[in-house]
Design an enzyme around this catalytic site. Structure first.
Site, PDB file in Angstrom:
ATOM      1  CB  SER A 278      -0.937  -0.067   1.355  1.00  0.00           C
ATOM      2  OG  SER A 278      -0.247  -0.121   2.926  1.00  0.00           O
ATOM      3  CE  LYS A 279      -1.406   5.864  -3.647  1.00  0.00           C
ATOM      4  NZ  LYS A 279      -2.824   6.858  -3.838  1.00  0.00           N
ATOM      5  NE  ARG A 280      -2.492   2.887   5.274  1.00  0.00           N
ATOM      6  CZ  ARG A 280      -2.647   1.965   5.444  1.00  0.00           C
ATOM      7  NH1 ARG A 280      -2.308   2.088   7.303  1.00  0.00           N
ATOM      8  NH2 ARG A 280      -2.979   0.979   5.410  1.00  0.00           N
ATOM      9  CE  LYS A 281       2.813  -1.075   7.351  1.00  0.00           C
ATOM     10  NZ  LYS A 281       1.803  -2.339   7.427  1.00  0.00           N
ATOM     11  N   GLY A 282       5.027   2.361   1.484  1.00  0.00           N
ATOM     12  CA  GLY A 282       5.808   2.836   0.628  1.00  0.00           C
ATOM     13  C   GLY A 282       5.604   3.122  -0.728  1.00  0.00           C
TER      14      GLY A 282
END
Ligand code: GLU
Length: 488
Positions: free
Chosen positions: A257-261
């Site tokens: 996901s965008k939040r993790k990378g």
């Protein structure tokens, strides 16, 4: 084989989308088939302007060519190629309408006039009574006259498919047989009240009319497949082969996901990852042609790709491997190509102060260490700084005293000073002469070469002292040693 990539233009291209597209591309190319790009823009609320252009540009950068679909002309405008167009769904509305009406005529679909409020309440009640939320078929009870009168009055409506009883199954080319009970499938809306089709109708109509033989897509679409299979049966159309590619995962096994990378292809390219490395890396996420090899040019991936060997379980995105692979490609390419790729990354260097050292030489100096081109300014920046910031203690090898380091550096400086300017061009030569000096004096390598290397780089880790001497040239090398002596 005719394969396709069917992105929705809702933002940057996700790396998972690219991986699936690559597999589709490999299949088409290895079979002398066609690879098609189709744009699925029927969800009007999620559209992001400019996405289509950026997607086509990304494809160009990656060196992937498609046979049919929208094209970006050199003047930046959009065109199209292929005989099955238009390839943008919002330009195909009349086709979807035609088939939806045909389905209503044949009793496979019906008009539904339920308001959003009613549907919301219905779903809430179903959830409260622990039933799966599904349309309750209220409008299916309407008589033909009632439907006609509502239509005449201009009431808003959608067209829903009437899911038959029974079960639906298909053979997924990666996962094998997948079976669904039709009772689990909702009466899917095919045409929305704004006249646009839903994804389910549009994808089936287009895959059929565009003669797609193999539909590869992410595993999040498995649950949609029974609806699409039923639609094929209702329309009497032959089904394509379906293959659902597993998810790409974060190292903690959650969905990437965008939040993790970073998940966007564009952002990897912007950071200086090479197209070839990115393609190679993504292709090998969840599929590997041989156990003992990692580097494959695209042409070989095309040859070797085997859909039935794609893993069923999710593939973890391993950034270290991507970085390693990128570094391999940087090392493998011809020197000239490497230097040309370095150019755009050098703008931030403080090169106004010194004309020397030679920038190309500096780039070559760190070629073994650079993994991503965006690291380049940081790796070679020190070469261009007027003076280096570091603590004098860094100059000392293990238990070495300041006096000792100072003495060695002073002698090495004198020794270097006696050499002519043009005797600073050969690494091996400097290596040999300085090492003879060390032997002659009865010194150790560590307590001479460490202070020398730190004097030249100001860093704990850097290229070796001989490479640095060559990169600086005589004048600047002596200047650096003088700065180190002043610190000591
Ligand atoms: N438009 C869908 C997406 O953006 C494609 C689904 C499919 O390939 O059938 O993921």
């Amino acid at each position: 084989m005719r394969t396709r990539m069917a992105p929705s233009p809702t933002g940057d291209m996700h790396i998972g989308t690219l991986r699936t597209a690559l597999y589709s591309y490999f299949l088409a190319r290895q079979s002398n088939g066609q690879f098609i790009i189709r744009i699925e823009d029927t969800d009007r609320e999620r559209l992001v302007l400019g996405t289509l252009e950026s997607l086509l540009k990304t494809f160009q950068t990656l060196g992937l060519d498609h046979d049919e679909g929208p094209v970006l002309r050199s003047d930046g405008t959009l065109g199209e190629k292929g005989d099955c167009g238009p390839y943008i769904q919002s330009e195909r509305l009349s086709l979807y309408k035609k088939y939806a009406e045909q389905l209503v005529q044949s009793g496979h679909a019906y008009c539904c006039f339920c308001t959003e409020e009613r549907l919301t309440k219905m779903r809430a009640d179903q959830i409260a009574s622990k039933q799966p939320p599904k349309y309750d078929r209220l409008c299916l009870k309407l008589s033909t006259e009632e439907v006609q009168s509502k239509l005449n009055q201009g009431e808003l409506y959608v067209i829903r498919m009437k899911i038959p009883e029974g079960e639906s199954k298909f053979i997924d080319a990666i996962r094998g047989e997948i079976l669904f009970q039709n009772t689990e499938v909702d009466d899917q809306v095919l045409i929305k009240s704004d006249g646009f089709p839903t994804y389910h109708l549009a994808v089936v109509v287009d895959d059929h009319l565009m003669n797609i033989t193999h539909v590869l897509r992410g595993e999040e679409w498995i649950s949609s497949t029974p609806k699409q299979i039923i639609l094929h049966q209702m329309l009497n159309w032959e089904m394509p082969v379906y293959a659902h590619v597993p998810l790409i995962l974060n190292p903690d096994k959650t969905k990437l996901s965008k939040r993790k990378g970073d998940v966007s292809v564009e952002s990897y390219l912007k950071k200086g990852y090479l197209p070839q490395a990115l393609i190679n890396f993504l292709a090998l996420l969840g599929w590997n042609p041989t156990a003992n090899r990692e580097i494959f040019p695209c042409s070989e991936l095309v040859e070797l790709f085997d859909l039935s060997k794609v893993n069923k379980s999710g593939a973890v995105m391993n950034m270290e491997k991507l970085n390693w692979m990128n570094a391999q490609y940087l090392k493998m390419m011809p020197e000239k190509e490497y230097l040309a790729l370095c150019q755009p990354w050098l703008d931030t260097l403080p090169i106004t102060h010194y004309a020397l050292p030679d920038i190309d030489r500096a780039c070559l100096l760190v070629r073994d260490r650079v993994q991503i081109l965006s690291e380049l300014p940081q790796l070679i920046g020190f070469l261009f700084e007027p003076s280096l910031e570091y603590d004098a203690s860094l100059l000392l090898w293990k238990t070495q005293t300041k006096e000792d380091a100072k003495e060695r550096l002073t002698i090495v400086r004198e020794f270097l000073n006696k050499r002519l300017t043009d005797q600073f061009s050969l690494i091996a030569d400097l290596d040999q002469t300085i090492r003879s000096l060390i032997v002659e004096r009865g010194w150790q390598n560590g307590d001479t070469l460490w202070p020398l290397r730190v004097a030249l780089s100001g860093q704990k880790q850097s290229p070796g002292p001989f490479e640095l001497l060559v990169a600086y040239g005589k004048e600047r090398a002596l200047e650096r040693i003088d700065q180190a002596l002043a610190k000591l």
